[in-house]
Design an enzyme around this catalytic site. Sequence first.
Site, PDB file in Angstrom:
ATOM      1  N   ARG A   1      53.306  56.548  39.513  1.00  0.00           N
ATOM      2  CA  ARG A   1      54.633  56.996  39.067  1.00  0.00           C
ATOM      3  C   ARG A   1      55.224  55.925  38.160  1.00  0.00           C
ATOM      4  NH1 ARG A   1      58.454  57.771  43.979  1.00  0.00           N
ATOM      5  NH2 ARG A   1      56.847  59.346  44.410  1.00  0.00           N
TER       6      ARG A   1
ATOM      7  N   HIS B   1      54.574  53.441  44.215  1.00  0.00           N
ATOM      8  CA  HIS B   1      53.792  54.334  43.359  1.00  0.00           C
ATOM      9  C   HIS B   1      53.554  53.712  41.977  1.00  0.00           C
ATOM     10  CE1 HIS B   1      53.565  58.205  45.579  1.00  0.00           C
ATOM     11  NE2 HIS B   1      54.671  57.781  46.173  1.00  0.00           N
TER      12      HIS B   1
ATOM     13  N   ASP C   1      51.089  60.561  47.253  1.00  0.00           N
ATOM     14  CA  ASP C   1      51.656  61.519  48.195  1.00  0.00           C
ATOM     15  C   ASP C   1      50.675  62.679  48.273  1.00  0.00           C
ATOM     16  OD1 ASP C   1      53.916  59.923  48.347  1.00  0.00           O
ATOM     17  OD2 ASP C   1      55.028  61.091  46.861  1.00  0.00           O
TER      18      ASP C   1
ATOM     19  N   GLU D   1      57.407  58.833  56.016  1.00  0.00           N
ATOM     20  CA  GLU D   1      56.972  59.979  55.206  1.00  0.00           C
ATOM     21  C   GLU D   1      55.524  60.317  55.557  1.00  0.00           C
ATOM     22  OE1 GLU D   1      57.528  58.747  51.152  1.00  0.00           O
ATOM     23  OE2 GLU D   1      59.714  58.856  51.263  1.00  0.00           O
TER      24      GLU D   1
ATOM     25  N   HIS E   1      52.909  59.980  52.542  1.00  0.00           N
ATOM     26  CA  HIS E   1      52.882  58.793  51.689  1.00  0.00           C
ATOM     27  C   HIS E   1      51.868  57.767  52.203  1.00  0.00           C
ATOM     28  CE1 HIS E   1      55.271  55.667  49.266  1.00  0.00           C
ATOM     29  NE2 HIS E   1      54.451  54.931  49.997  1.00  0.00           N
TER      30      HIS E   1
END
Length: 269
Positions: free
Chosen positions: A106, A151, A158, A240, A243
């Site tokens: 990301r 990320h 994810d 999460e 993740h």
Amino acid sequence: MTRLTAAVRALVTTLAALLAVSAASATATATPGPKAPEDFVALRSVDRTIIQEMRYFTPHNFVGERIDGYREPLCILTRPAAEALHKAQRQLLPQGYSLKVYDCYRPQRAVDDFVRWAKDLEDQRMKDEFYPNVDKTRLFEDGYIAEKSGHSRGSTMDLTIVKLPAKPTRPYVPGEPLVPCFAPQGERFPDNSVDMGTGYDCFDTLSHTLDPRIQGEQRANRLLLKGTLEDLGFVNLAEEWWHFTFKPEAYPDTYFDFPVSAKSLVTSR
């Protein structure tokens, strides 16, 4: 005649200078963006069987629009992380399952986009699905949004598990009625993954991987994902269930900002 010639020459010189400035500006605008290091790869070049549903390339996410920096629906990772995912996929396929990634590398500009959105308290368009029980003023304090993301270092992703044969997932239609991400699987937005108890990116404590309220098949599905990946060197973020970070990270202290695009890679075959 001499004065006219001098005037023409002066005009030509001025035009030439203006053209030179324009050409220089065009060259500056065409400067290519940042590139990924050589050991970043497209996941599909390592394993073509892993399903990719890159949510931030679409409007179906907590912001409600495509996120800055996502130019293609492409999973990019450091090669060691991609190869470890390939090993996990080889373990799951004989059991009738496939991995599905929602997000991989990301860029920092995407994280900055999240931060801008979180500070805009008027924008609540996706609240009913992704954060129905969380006041938007608490997104930073509660840890749902941060100014840096693992990320961006390239070894975090994810993901979920899909039962094979994979059913198609219908596209999200902007403006359609939203259902809470923790509603029963048959009621929330359809996803071809196994039931994990919540949808992806659900801002709620029910998303905590080992939340005691998640039991039965939902808990078993989370543990299958967690156990498969942890045996291969991945570490789960406890808050999460989706993740995971492959350790050791190739770039533990670097936050990259090249776009999510095949053009950012040295090779993307």
